[in-house]
Design an enzyme around this catalytic site. Structure first.
Site, PDB file in Angstrom:
ATOM      1  N   CYS A  27       0.820  -1.216   0.000  1.00  0.00           N
ATOM      2  CA  CYS A  27       0.000   0.000   0.000  1.00  0.00           C
ATOM      3  C   CYS A  27       0.855   1.269   0.000  1.00  0.00           C
ATOM      4  O   CYS A  27       0.324   2.362  -0.185  1.00  0.00           O
ATOM      5  CB  CYS A  27      -0.935   0.000   1.205  1.00  0.00           C
ATOM      6  SG  CYS A  27      -1.871  -1.520   1.310  1.00  0.00           S
TER       7      CYS A  27
ATOM      8  N   ASN B  56     -10.364  -0.121   1.065  1.00  0.00           N
ATOM      9  CA  ASN B  56      -8.899  -0.083   0.981  1.00  0.00           C
ATOM     10  C   ASN B  56      -8.487  -0.474  -0.445  1.00  0.00           C
ATOM     11  O   ASN B  56      -8.695  -1.609  -0.859  1.00  0.00           O
ATOM     12  CB  ASN B  56      -8.348  -1.071   2.016  1.00  0.00           C
ATOM     13  CG  ASN B  56      -6.835  -1.134   2.034  1.00  0.00           C
ATOM     14  OD1 ASN B  56      -6.168  -0.664   1.111  1.00  0.00           O
ATOM     15  ND2 ASN B  56      -6.290  -1.734   3.074  1.00  0.00           N
TER      16      ASN B  56
ATOM     17  N   HIS C  89      -2.824   6.491   3.869  1.00  0.00           N
ATOM     18  CA  HIS C  89      -3.350   5.299   3.215  1.00  0.00           C
ATOM     19  C   HIS C  89      -4.679   4.944   3.879  1.00  0.00           C
ATOM     20  O   HIS C  89      -4.788   4.925   5.114  1.00  0.00           O
ATOM     21  CB  HIS C  89      -2.353   4.148   3.340  1.00  0.00           C
ATOM     22  CG  HIS C  89      -2.955   2.846   2.936  1.00  0.00           C
ATOM     23  ND1 HIS C  89      -3.615   2.697   1.739  1.00  0.00           N
ATOM     24  CD2 HIS C  89      -3.059   1.661   3.583  1.00  0.00           C
ATOM     25  CE1 HIS C  89      -4.078   1.462   1.661  1.00  0.00           C
ATOM     26  NE2 HIS C  89      -3.768   0.818   2.770  1.00  0.00           N
TER      27      HIS C  89
HETATM   28  O1  UT7 Z   1      -3.790  -1.822   3.572  1.00  0.00           O
HETATM   29  C1  UT7 Z   1      -2.911  -2.656   4.208  1.00  0.00           C
HETATM   30  C2  UT7 Z   1      -2.930  -2.467   5.614  1.00  0.00           C
HETATM   31  N1  UT7 Z   1      -4.099  -3.086   6.237  1.00  0.00           N
HETATM   32  C3  UT7 Z   1      -4.606  -2.571   7.322  1.00  0.00           C
HETATM   33  O2  UT7 Z   1      -4.149  -1.528   7.734  1.00  0.00           O
HETATM   34  C4  UT7 Z   1      -5.678  -3.277   8.091  1.00  0.00           C
HETATM   35  C5  UT7 Z   1      -5.568  -2.920   9.530  1.00  0.00           C
HETATM   36  N2  UT7 Z   1      -6.463  -3.660  10.377  1.00  0.00           N
HETATM   37  C6  UT7 Z   1      -7.771  -3.381  10.492  1.00  0.00           C
HETATM   38  O3  UT7 Z   1      -8.267  -2.475   9.845  1.00  0.00           O
HETATM   39  C7  UT7 Z   1      -8.579  -4.148  11.512  1.00  0.00           C
HETATM   40  O4  UT7 Z   1      -7.714  -4.940  12.285  1.00  0.00           O
HETATM   41  C8  UT7 Z   1      -9.673  -5.058  10.883  1.00  0.00           C
HETATM   42  C9  UT7 Z   1     -10.782  -4.183  10.310  1.00  0.00           C
HETATM   43  C10 UT7 Z   1      -9.074  -5.915   9.796  1.00  0.00           C
HETATM   44  C11 UT7 Z   1     -10.310  -5.947  11.934  1.00  0.00           C
HETATM   45  O5  UT7 Z   1     -10.825  -5.158  12.995  1.00  0.00           O
HETATM   46  P1  UT7 Z   1     -10.486  -5.550  14.504  1.00  0.00           P
HETATM   47  O6  UT7 Z   1     -11.227  -4.598  15.341  1.00  0.00           O
HETATM   48  O7  UT7 Z   1      -8.986  -5.581  14.626  1.00  0.00           O
HETATM   49  O8  UT7 Z   1     -11.134  -6.972  14.642  1.00  0.00           O
HETATM   50  P2  UT7 Z   1     -10.440  -8.373  14.958  1.00  0.00           P
HETATM   51  O9  UT7 Z   1      -9.647  -8.862  13.801  1.00  0.00           O
HETATM   52  O10 UT7 Z   1      -9.722  -8.283  16.284  1.00  0.00           O
HETATM   53  O11 UT7 Z   1     -11.704  -9.274  15.119  1.00  0.00           O
HETATM   54  C12 UT7 Z   1     -12.678  -9.022  16.127  1.00  0.00           C
HETATM   55  C13 UT7 Z   1     -13.866  -9.938  15.898  1.00  0.00           C
HETATM   56  C14 UT7 Z   1     -13.477 -11.400  15.653  1.00  0.00           C
HETATM   57  O12 UT7 Z   1     -14.429 -12.227  16.282  1.00  0.00           O
HETATM   58  P3  UT7 Z   1     -14.121 -12.949  17.692  1.00  0.00           P
HETATM   59  O13 UT7 Z   1     -12.898 -13.775  17.421  1.00  0.00           O
HETATM   60  O14 UT7 Z   1     -13.855 -11.820  18.648  1.00  0.00           O
HETATM   61  O15 UT7 Z   1     -15.351 -13.704  17.945  1.00  0.00           O
HETATM   62  C15 UT7 Z   1     -13.591 -11.537  14.153  1.00  0.00           C
HETATM   63  O16 UT7 Z   1     -13.868 -12.859  13.770  1.00  0.00           O
HETATM   64  O17 UT7 Z   1     -14.568  -9.525  14.731  1.00  0.00           O
HETATM   65  C16 UT7 Z   1     -14.775 -10.643  13.893  1.00  0.00           C
HETATM   66  N3  UT7 Z   1     -14.835 -10.190  12.512  1.00  0.00           N
HETATM   67  C17 UT7 Z   1     -15.995  -9.878  11.902  1.00  0.00           C
HETATM   68  N4  UT7 Z   1     -17.261  -9.876  12.334  1.00  0.00           N
HETATM   69  C18 UT7 Z   1     -18.211  -9.448  11.467  1.00  0.00           C
HETATM   70  C19 UT7 Z   1     -13.821 -10.034  11.630  1.00  0.00           C
HETATM   71  N5  UT7 Z   1     -14.293  -9.618  10.451  1.00  0.00           N
HETATM   72  C20 UT7 Z   1     -15.632  -9.497  10.596  1.00  0.00           C
HETATM   73  C21 UT7 Z   1     -16.668  -9.095   9.741  1.00  0.00           C
HETATM   74  N6  UT7 Z   1     -17.927  -9.095  10.215  1.00  0.00           N
HETATM   75  N7  UT7 Z   1     -16.440  -8.730   8.464  1.00  0.00           N
END
Ligand code: UT7
Length: 327
Positions: free
Chosen positions: A112, A282, A252
């Site tokens: 990115c 993104n 980004h």
């Molecule tokens: O461009 C390259 C760089 N990329 C980035 O900068 C991405 C950076 N990271 C992020 O933006 C965030 O970490 C995410 C948006 C990817 C995820 O958000 P988060 O608040 O960090 O969530 P998490 O991965 O810690 O997941 C929390 C919960 C999980 O469930 P459990 O294990 O707590 O039951 C996931 O399974 O949210 C769940 N989850 C979802 N639930 C509903 C993950 N994706 C989804 C979804 N819908 N789409």
């Protein structure tokens, strides 16, 4: 002499994938996506559209704004991790589409941060008299490598392309300072494991779904929130410019919460932040140039204003560039 932005342009596919569409595809909700990412919809390229097609549209817009055509270009740089094919480069495909027969062309892969890596590379080429105009494109078609059964990634990404024509000019406008970095320890935090020389494509890699983008989102989140202020301050210090003097900040666009956290840490008023993640998601290497080109088209970024661009992403890579907009 300064390296100036002679023109910018962007292109996004017409097809819109909304959060409610995704609710019908994986176990997710509009409420989760909006509250955790800020994304409401993203653009998806048609089946027969590849990276070079979007790159061509963005490049045409940038060339028109610059008042030149493909034959005037000396070099084409395409930043992408979703090239038309593993080789040859998307830059060569684009060179042919643009009729840019005098131009050298190559791709660069810096996730990115790719567009900022491209700007720095263009600047170095333009230091030599042999190069007058360089086209830098950030283009991605993540929809082609997304696993639409994986809710952790499929809600996040969208397709698009942004382009700028860089050239030499007199006066105060142009690139003021840049810094780039990388941390290869984070390779497997954001990657597509198979299809290269480490794990060539086989029935097994396809069955194991290893040709899809994989991401450890929360680790990248922490890295981004730390890297953005660090690289912003570094580039401003190099330039002898204070954060208060900067008119627009283009980060980004990976997550609205990352943008908010960065603005808070850097004590920047939200009104200075350029935001398009709600409409496009993104777009990896295309996020920054699309956000800038769109703001220029809307007359929100004007000649003479200071624009700070900051990227982070797969590699891991990070970087920042400070530009006084216009020629
Ligand atoms: O461009 C390259 C760089 N990329 C980035 O900068 C991405 C950076 N990271 C992020 O933006 C965030 O970490 C995410 C948006 C990817 C995820 O958000 P988060 O608040 O960090 O969530 P998490 O991965 O810690 O997941 C929390 C919960 C999980 O469930 P459990 O294990 O707590 O039951 C996931 O399974 O949210 C769940 N989850 C979802 N639930 C509903 C993950 N994706 C989804 C979804 N819908 N789409």
């Amino acid at each position: 002499m300064k390296v100036q932005i002679m023109g910018s342009g962007y292109a996004v596919p017409e097809r819109i994938l909304t959060n409610s569409d995704l609710e019908g595809m994986v176990d997710t909700s509009d409420e989760w996506i909006v509250s955790r990412t800020g994304i409401r919809e993203r653009r998806i390229a048609d089946e027969d559209v590849a990276a070079s097609d979007l790159a061509w549209q963005a490049a045409q817009a940038a060339l028109t704004r610059a008042g030149i055509d493909g034959r005037d270009l000396d070099l084409i740089l395409v930043a992408t991790v979703t090239s038309d094919m593993l080789f040859p480069s998307t830059a060569c495909i684009l060179q042919h589409k643009l009729g840019a027969d005098r131009a050298a062309a190559f791709d660069l892969s810096a996730g990115c941060t790719g567009f900022l890596y491209g700007m720095v590379t263009a600047e170095r080429f333009l230091a030599s008299d042999q190069y007058r105009y360089v086209l830098v494109v950030g283009v991605e078609t993540p929809s082609k490598i997304i696993d639409y059964t994986d809710r952790n990634t499929c809600v996040l990404f969208g397709d698009g392309a942004g382009a700028m024509v860089l050239g030499r000019g007199e006066g105060p406008n142009g690139i003021i300072s840049s810094c780039l970095g990388a941390d290869g320890a984070g390779v497997s935090l954001l990657w597509m494991p198979a299809g290269g020389s480490r794990l060539p494509a086989s029935i097994e890699t396809v069955n194991n779904r290893q040709h899809y983008l994989k991401m450890t989102g929360n680790e990248i989140f922490k890295f981004a929130v730390k890297a953005i202020p660090e690289y912003s301050l570094r580039v401003l210090e190099q330039a002898g410019v204070s954060m208060e003097e900067v008119d627009h900040i283009v980060l980004h666009q990976a997550n609205l919460r990352i943008l908010r956290a960065a603005a808070r840490r850097m004590r920047v008023p939200w009104s200075k932040m350029v935001v398009n993640i709600d409409r496009y998601g993104n777009m990896s290497a295309a996020s920054i140039p699309v956000a800038v080109a769109e703001a220029v088209d809307k007359n929100e970024i004007r000649a003479g204003e200071l624009v700070l661009m900051v990227g982070f992403g797969a590699g891991l890579t990070m970087g920042a560039t400070l530009v006084r907009w216009g020629r």
